[in-house]
Write a protein that holds these residues in place. Sequence first.
Motif, PDB file in Angstrom:
ATOM      1  N   ASN A   1      -9.730  -1.834 -11.193  1.00 14.10           N
ATOM      2  CA  ASN A   1      -9.741  -1.899  -9.205  1.00 14.10           C
ATOM      3  C   ASN A   1      -9.968  -3.944 -10.051  1.00 14.10           C
ATOM      4  N   GLY A   2     -10.311  -4.335  -8.298  1.00  9.18           N
ATOM      5  CA  GLY A   2     -10.220  -5.243  -7.648  1.00  9.18           C
ATOM      6  C   GLY A   2     -11.823  -5.805  -8.177  1.00  9.18           C
ATOM      7  N   THR A   3     -12.696  -5.664  -8.608  1.00  4.41           N
ATOM      8  CA  THR A   3     -13.442  -6.191  -8.730  1.00  4.41           C
ATOM      9  C   THR A   3     -13.372  -6.081 -10.429  1.00  4.41           C
TER      10      THR A   3
ATOM     11  N   ALA B   1     -19.067  -7.327  -4.270  1.00  5.69           N
ATOM     12  CA  ALA B   1     -17.828  -7.280  -5.251  1.00  5.69           C
ATOM     13  C   ALA B   1     -18.201  -8.776  -5.381  1.00  5.69           C
ATOM     14  N   THR B   2     -17.473  -9.537  -4.354  1.00  7.91           N
ATOM     15  CA  THR B   2     -17.639 -11.332  -5.543  1.00  7.91           C
ATOM     16  C   THR B   2     -18.812 -11.928  -5.865  1.00  7.91           C
TER      17      THR B   2
ATOM     18  N   VAL C   1     -13.379 -17.020  -0.885  1.00  7.29           N
ATOM     19  CA  VAL C   1     -12.496 -15.653  -0.211  1.00  7.29           C
ATOM     20  C   VAL C   1     -11.647 -15.927   0.647  1.00  7.29           C
TER      21      VAL C   1
ATOM     22  N   ASP D   1     -11.292 -14.800  -4.282  1.00  7.20           N
ATOM     23  CA  ASP D   1     -10.959 -13.471  -4.059  1.00  7.20           C
ATOM     24  C   ASP D   1     -10.074 -13.246  -3.218  1.00  7.20           C
TER      25      ASP D   1
ATOM     26  N   ALA E   1      -8.235 -10.231  -1.967  1.00  5.17           N
ATOM     27  CA  ALA E   1      -8.894  -9.058  -2.481  1.00  5.17           C
ATOM     28  C   ALA E   1      -8.308  -8.897  -1.141  1.00  5.17           C
TER      29      ALA E   1
ATOM     30  N   SER F   1      -7.489  -6.438  -4.512  1.00  3.76           N
ATOM     31  CA  SER F   1      -7.360  -4.804  -4.320  1.00  3.76           C
ATOM     32  C   SER F   1      -6.340  -4.282  -4.484  1.00  3.76           C
TER      33      SER F   1
ATOM     34  N   LYS G   1      -7.692  -1.151   0.814  1.00  2.00           N
ATOM     35  CA  LYS G   1      -7.105  -2.197   1.725  1.00  2.00           C
ATOM     36  C   LYS G   1      -5.350  -1.574   2.398  1.00  2.00           C
TER      37      LYS G   1
HETATM   38  C1  LIG Z   1     -12.723  -4.730  -1.983  1.00  2.00           C
HETATM   39  C2  LIG Z   1     -13.288  -5.721  -1.964  1.00  2.00           C
HETATM   40  C3  LIG Z   1     -13.262  -6.129  -3.723  1.00  2.00           C
HETATM   41  C4  LIG Z   1     -13.535  -5.341  -4.696  1.00  2.00           C
HETATM   42  O1  LIG Z   1     -12.282  -4.553  -4.920  1.00  2.00           O
HETATM   43  P1  LIG Z   1     -11.679  -2.870  -5.351  1.00  2.00           P
HETATM   44  O2  LIG Z   1     -11.004  -2.762  -5.851  1.00  2.00           O
HETATM   45  O3  LIG Z   1     -12.935  -2.255  -4.184  1.00  2.00           O
HETATM   46  O4  LIG Z   1     -13.083  -3.096  -6.836  1.00  2.00           O
HETATM   47  C5  LIG Z   1     -14.155  -7.651  -3.347  1.00  2.00           C
HETATM   48  N1  LIG Z   1     -13.602  -8.557  -2.779  1.00  2.00           N
HETATM   49  C6  LIG Z   1     -13.637  -7.901  -1.307  1.00  2.00           C
HETATM   50  C7  LIG Z   1     -13.739  -9.130  -0.698  1.00  2.00           C
HETATM   51  C8  LIG Z   1     -13.179  -6.901  -1.173  1.00  2.00           C
HETATM   52  O5  LIG Z   1     -13.260  -6.330   0.146  1.00  2.00           O
END
Ligand SMILES: *Cc1c(COP(=O)(O)O)cnc(C)c1O
Length: 356
Positions: free
Chosen positions: A57-59, A85-86, A128, A154, A156, A178, A183
Motif C-alpha cells: 500500500n502507499g502508506t 497518511a502523509t 505532496v 508523496d 499518491a 498509491s 485512485k
Molecule cells: C491515498 C493516499 C495515501 C496513502 O495511500 P494508501 O495506498 O491508501 O496507503 C497517501 N497520501 C495521499 C495524498 C493519498 O491520497
Amino acid sequence: MRINVTKTFMPPAEEYQVYLDRIWQSGHITNQGPLLLELEKKLEKHLEVSRLHFVTNGTLALQLAIRALGLEGSEVITTPFSYVATVSALLWENCTPIFVDIEPDTFCIDADKIEAAITPHTKAIMPVHVFGNACDVEKIGAIAKKHNLKVIYDGAHGFGAQYGGKSLLSYGDIAMCSFHATKLFHTIEGGCLIASDPAVSDKIELMKRFGHNGDEHYMLGINAKGSEFQAAMGLVNLGHVEDIIAQRKAVYELYDHHLSPKYRRPVIQSGAVYNYAYYPLLLESEAELMGLMEAFTAEDIFPRRYFFPSLNTLPYLPDKQSTPISEDISRRIICLPLYSDLSEEDIKRICGVLNR
Ligand SMILES: *Cc1c(COP(=O)(O)O)cnc(C)c1O
C-alpha cells in the motif's frame, strides 16, 4: 441512483480470470511472484522510470521511504493539505512534521516558505503533488540541494501526471504512488516507490521483505510485499489506464462546460501535464459548503470534503502549528464525483445543484 465521489474501476471479469488461471497454474500467490515482477517491469515502462518497487500500500511506501533514507526521528517539512497518511507515516516513524503552508492557487506546498522552516534538525522535505497537480519541483529541488536535505514526494495522486516532459514520479530522492482502489490506477490495495539512488533502491528491496536474503540478515525490515492477486489487478488495469484518463478528461471538460464560472478551481502548475485525478471546487465559505452538502444529500449525490481537516490541526500532534491558508481552504473545498463512466446526465444533475 446514488452518485459517490468516486467509483472503483472494475475491469471485465474475464480479463482478471486469465490471470487467475496463471496463478493457479504457478501455485505462486505471493513473495515476489511472476505476475508481480511482470507488473513492476510494465509500470517502469509505462511511467518511464527505473527501479520501481511495488509494495502492498502507499502508506507503507511512505514509511519505507523514510526508513530507507534514514530519516526516522528527524524533523521533516511537509504540507498540511493532504490525506492523513502523509502525516501519520511521519509520526509512525517518530518524525516531527513541520508544516509549511500551501500556495492558494495550486494547493501544493509553498516552496517560497520552506527555507524559513528549516532548523538544524531538519533532514527532509515531504511535499505532496496535491490532486495530481505538480509541486514546484525545481524550486524544492534547489532548496534541498542547498541545505543538504532529502526529498520524498508523496505522489499518491500522481499516476500518469507529468512535469517537464517526465513522469512526476521521477522527481525527488524517492517518489511514491498509491494504487488504492479509490485512485486513478489501482491494484485493489497497493503502491510503489521509486528511488533515484541505486543504493537506496537496494536497501528498499531488502527492507520490504524483512531485511534478509535467505539466511543472511542485513538490516531491520518489514513486510510490504504485494500478492499475485494485486499484481493481476494491476496488469489488467494497466491495459485500461489510458482510456480511464481519457474518459476522466472528458468528464472534467463537461464539468467545466456546465458549471458556473464563479467557482474557483486550482491552477495547474505551468509545465505540468494533468491526469484528471480529482475535480476540486473552492467555495466562498464553509457555510456555503454545508448548504451545498445538504442540497447534494437530498439529491442522493455525495461529493467529499477533501482534504479536511487541515492536518496541522490533528488532535494527536505534539504541538500546535498554524497554517492559515491550508486551514481556510480545507474548510471550504469539496471534490466532485469523478470517474470514467460518470454520465453527462449525472454531470448535469450535479451541476444543476451547484448552479442553483
Ligand atoms: C491515498 C493516499 C495515501 C496513502 O495511500 P494508501 O495506498 O491508501 O496507503 C497517501 N497520501 C495521499 C495524498 C493519498 O491520497
